[in-house]
Design a protein around this motif. Structure first.
Motif, PDB file in Angstrom:
ATOM      1  N   ARG A 299      26.767 -46.617 -53.238  1.00  0.00           N
ATOM      2  CA  ARG A 299      25.644 -47.612 -54.570  1.00  0.00           C
ATOM      3  C   ARG A 299      24.760 -46.810 -54.053  1.00  0.00           C
ATOM      4  O   ARG A 299      23.090 -46.736 -54.677  1.00  0.00           O
ATOM      5  CB  ARG A 299      25.539 -48.692 -54.614  1.00  0.00           C
ATOM      6  N   GLU A 300      24.753 -45.924 -53.131  1.00  0.00           N
ATOM      7  CA  GLU A 300      23.259 -45.262 -52.143  1.00  0.00           C
ATOM      8  C   GLU A 300      22.805 -43.720 -53.238  1.00  0.00           C
ATOM      9  O   GLU A 300      23.521 -43.242 -52.264  1.00  0.00           O
ATOM     10  CB  GLU A 300      23.866 -45.348 -50.767  1.00  0.00           C
ATOM     11  N   HIS A 301      22.539 -43.965 -53.969  1.00  0.00           N
ATOM     12  CA  HIS A 301      23.025 -42.186 -54.836  1.00  0.00           C
ATOM     13  C   HIS A 301      21.573 -41.789 -54.294  1.00  0.00           C
ATOM     14  O   HIS A 301      21.309 -40.645 -53.598  1.00  0.00           O
ATOM     15  CB  HIS A 301      22.595 -42.667 -56.679  1.00  0.00           C
ATOM     16  N   VAL A 302      20.559 -42.607 -54.331  1.00  0.00           N
ATOM     17  CA  VAL A 302      19.598 -41.911 -53.929  1.00  0.00           C
ATOM     18  C   VAL A 302      19.492 -41.590 -52.428  1.00  0.00           C
ATOM     19  O   VAL A 302      18.336 -40.585 -51.795  1.00  0.00           O
ATOM     20  CB  VAL A 302      17.985 -42.929 -54.657  1.00  0.00           C
ATOM     21  N   VAL A 303      19.614 -42.950 -51.173  1.00  0.00           N
ATOM     22  CA  VAL A 303      20.036 -42.216 -50.235  1.00  0.00           C
ATOM     23  C   VAL A 303      20.468 -41.259 -50.198  1.00  0.00           C
ATOM     24  O   VAL A 303      19.876 -40.073 -49.449  1.00  0.00           O
ATOM     25  CB  VAL A 303      20.435 -43.165 -48.969  1.00  0.00           C
ATOM     26  N   GLY A 304      21.653 -40.516 -50.486  1.00  0.00           N
ATOM     27  CA  GLY A 304      22.040 -39.087 -50.294  1.00  0.00           C
ATOM     28  C   GLY A 304      20.631 -38.464 -50.750  1.00  0.00           C
ATOM     29  O   GLY A 304      21.027 -37.369 -50.519  1.00  0.00           O
ATOM     30  N   MET A 305      20.615 -38.720 -52.011  1.00  0.00           N
ATOM     31  CA  MET A 305      19.284 -37.135 -52.778  1.00  0.00           C
ATOM     32  C   MET A 305      18.303 -36.953 -51.859  1.00  0.00           C
ATOM     33  O   MET A 305      18.633 -36.035 -51.712  1.00  0.00           O
ATOM     34  CB  MET A 305      19.349 -37.762 -54.019  1.00  0.00           C
ATOM     35  N   ILE A 306      17.981 -37.913 -51.311  1.00  0.00           N
ATOM     36  CA  ILE A 306      16.751 -37.757 -50.577  1.00  0.00           C
ATOM     37  C   ILE A 306      17.273 -37.134 -49.499  1.00  0.00           C
ATOM     38  O   ILE A 306      16.319 -36.227 -48.215  1.00  0.00           O
ATOM     39  CB  ILE A 306      16.033 -38.880 -50.126  1.00  0.00           C
ATOM     40  N   ARG A 307      18.496 -37.070 -48.540  1.00  0.00           N
ATOM     41  CA  ARG A 307      19.013 -36.274 -47.307  1.00  0.00           C
ATOM     42  C   ARG A 307      19.357 -35.761 -47.724  1.00  0.00           C
ATOM     43  O   ARG A 307      20.156 -33.970 -46.968  1.00  0.00           O
ATOM     44  CB  ARG A 307      20.151 -37.503 -47.257  1.00  0.00           C
ATOM     45  N   GLY A 308      19.085 -34.554 -48.962  1.00  0.00           N
ATOM     46  CA  GLY A 308      19.627 -33.026 -49.456  1.00  0.00           C
ATOM     47  C   GLY A 308      21.191 -33.541 -50.033  1.00  0.00           C
ATOM     48  O   GLY A 308      21.166 -31.990 -50.720  1.00  0.00           O
ATOM     49  N   LEU A 309      21.922 -34.267 -50.333  1.00  0.00           N
ATOM     50  CA  LEU A 309      22.827 -34.199 -51.204  1.00  0.00           C
ATOM     51  C   LEU A 309      22.649 -34.083 -53.212  1.00  0.00           C
ATOM     52  O   LEU A 309      21.865 -34.165 -53.132  1.00  0.00           O
ATOM     53  CB  LEU A 309      23.547 -35.045 -51.136  1.00  0.00           C
ATOM     54  N   ASP A 310      23.560 -33.096 -53.164  1.00  0.00           N
ATOM     55  CA  ASP A 310      23.848 -32.303 -54.520  1.00  0.00           C
ATOM     56  C   ASP A 310      24.551 -34.080 -55.111  1.00  0.00           C
ATOM     57  O   ASP A 310      25.621 -34.017 -55.115  1.00  0.00           O
ATOM     58  CB  ASP A 310      24.309 -31.084 -55.007  1.00  0.00           C
TER      59      ASP A 310
END
Length: 366
Positions: free
Chosen positions: A89-100
């Motif tokens: 559920r950690e979509h924004v964590v991925g976004m912050i780390r640079g994940l597309d």
């Protein structure tokens, strides 16, 4: 419970927050705006992803509505060299780390075996749909850091730590408890970030634990801290402090972020079957985005900034939708490629058999 930003948007740290204020003071207006922008962007992305699932483009979607502050604050507290082990559920964590984030949509569309290479996504590891297993992965990785000598060297710029996300439901699983045992025993450089959103699908948290889950930290021999999970400043400051401690060799900590799952557990769930509307409505005034917006407005933030954040969120979601609709199913080779590091005769034989079998339909002999 550590709280810095009140439900009404005023900055009013409580007594429990005092020791964490030096970490809050690392932030400036640029950080405040960045926190807000990311929360707004991911909420719009989250909404559009759920719509994609309803339109038959995804097999499943896992909403994060309401949990943005817990995730954004903790994610920004991590350093680039840290490793992040999410749940799902950690979509924004991925976004912050640079994940597309389209890579997450590809997973939930069922067209990839894994999703992404963590080394290319800011050490953001793969989603774990096997409940609680990521806590064991994270603890093992943190033990490896100790064996490699990449932590507790005295250099905060290079020392590494691990943060693992899980929920109140996962806390009832044996994997979490085993991970806490090993983390405490080995004094791993690790933060357990528990997002207590009130419900393990249809099971309320009070059915799972008669005491605050943060108390399990001291029970396993590590600090246990409860924070207001809808307060992005508390999430940042508390996580930053305990990640710093972990990198310095002071062992693991458990943070329980008290938040709320506003929507369904997943798009396969109907919370109206087990949850009262009044409960959800009581949490809506504590919305983490509205809270931070009130704080920013009181500091004189111009309307143009908020309008720009909304526009960026709409553009981001539209781009993700467009690219998701362009995703096609992979070829059969993904079943066989990368099973082994080197070619394996049995896998090669199986691949050739499938190719011949499929070709038999094309020439009309089947």
């Amino acid at each position: 419970m550590v709280q810095m930003l009140g439900a009404d948007g005023t900055f009013a740290p409580n007594e429990a927050a005092e020791q964490y204020l030096p970490y809050f003071e690392r932030l400036d207006d640029g950080d405040f705006r960045k926190f807000y922008r990311d929360m707004v962007v991911v909420r719009r992305f989250d909404r559009d992803a759920a719509n994609l699932q309803r339109q038959g483009q995804l097999a499943l979607w896992v909403p994060s509505h309401g949990q943005e502050a817990a995730q954004v604050g903790s994610a920004y507290a991590a350093r680039p060299q840290d490793h992040i082990f999410p749940s799902y559920r950690e979509h924004v964590v991925g976004m912050i780390r640079g994940l597309d984030l389209v890579d997450i949509l590809r997973v939930l569309k069922g067209v990839t075996m894994g999703g992404w290479n963590p080394a290319e996504a800011g050490n953001f590891h793969l989603y774990s749909f096997v409940l609680a297993s990521q806590t064991l992965h994270a603890t093992g990785y943190a033990m490896g850091m100790q064996f490699d000598g990449s932590t507790a060297t005295g250099n905060p710029e290079t020392d590494e730590a691990v943060m693992v996300y899980y929920g109140d439901g996962a806390s009832s699983q044996g994997d979490v408890n085993e991970a806490l045992v090993f983390a405490s025993s080995y004094q791993t450089p690790q933060v357990f970030f528990l997002q207590n959103n009130g419900w393990a699908i249809s099971v309320p948290v009070e059915r799972q634990s008669r005491v605050p889950l943060a108390l399990r930290g001291p029970g396993f021999g590590m600090p246990g801290i409860q924070i207001d999970g809808n307060d992005v400043f508390a999430s940042y400051a508390v996580t930053a402090k305990h990640l710093d401690d972990a990198r310095a060799g002071h062992g693991p900590a458990l943070i329980e972020a008290m938040t709320y799952r506003v929507g369904a557990h997943t798009t396969a769930d109907d919370p109206t079957k087990y949850r009262r509307d009044a409960e959800t409505e009581a949490w809506l005034p504590r919305d983490p985005i509205a809270r931070l917006r009130t704080f920013l407005e009181a500091r004189g933030t111009e309307q143009a900034f908020f309008d720009g954040a909304d526009a960026e969120a709409a553009d981001y979601a539209a781009d993700a939708r467009r690219r998701t609709l362009e995703v096609t199913a992979p070829g059969d080779e993904v079943i066989f490629d990368n099973v082994y590091a080197e070619p394996h005769p049995l896998v090669t034989e199986q691949k050739a058999w499938l190719e011949a079998f499929e070709a038999s339909f094309e020439d009309g002999n089947a």
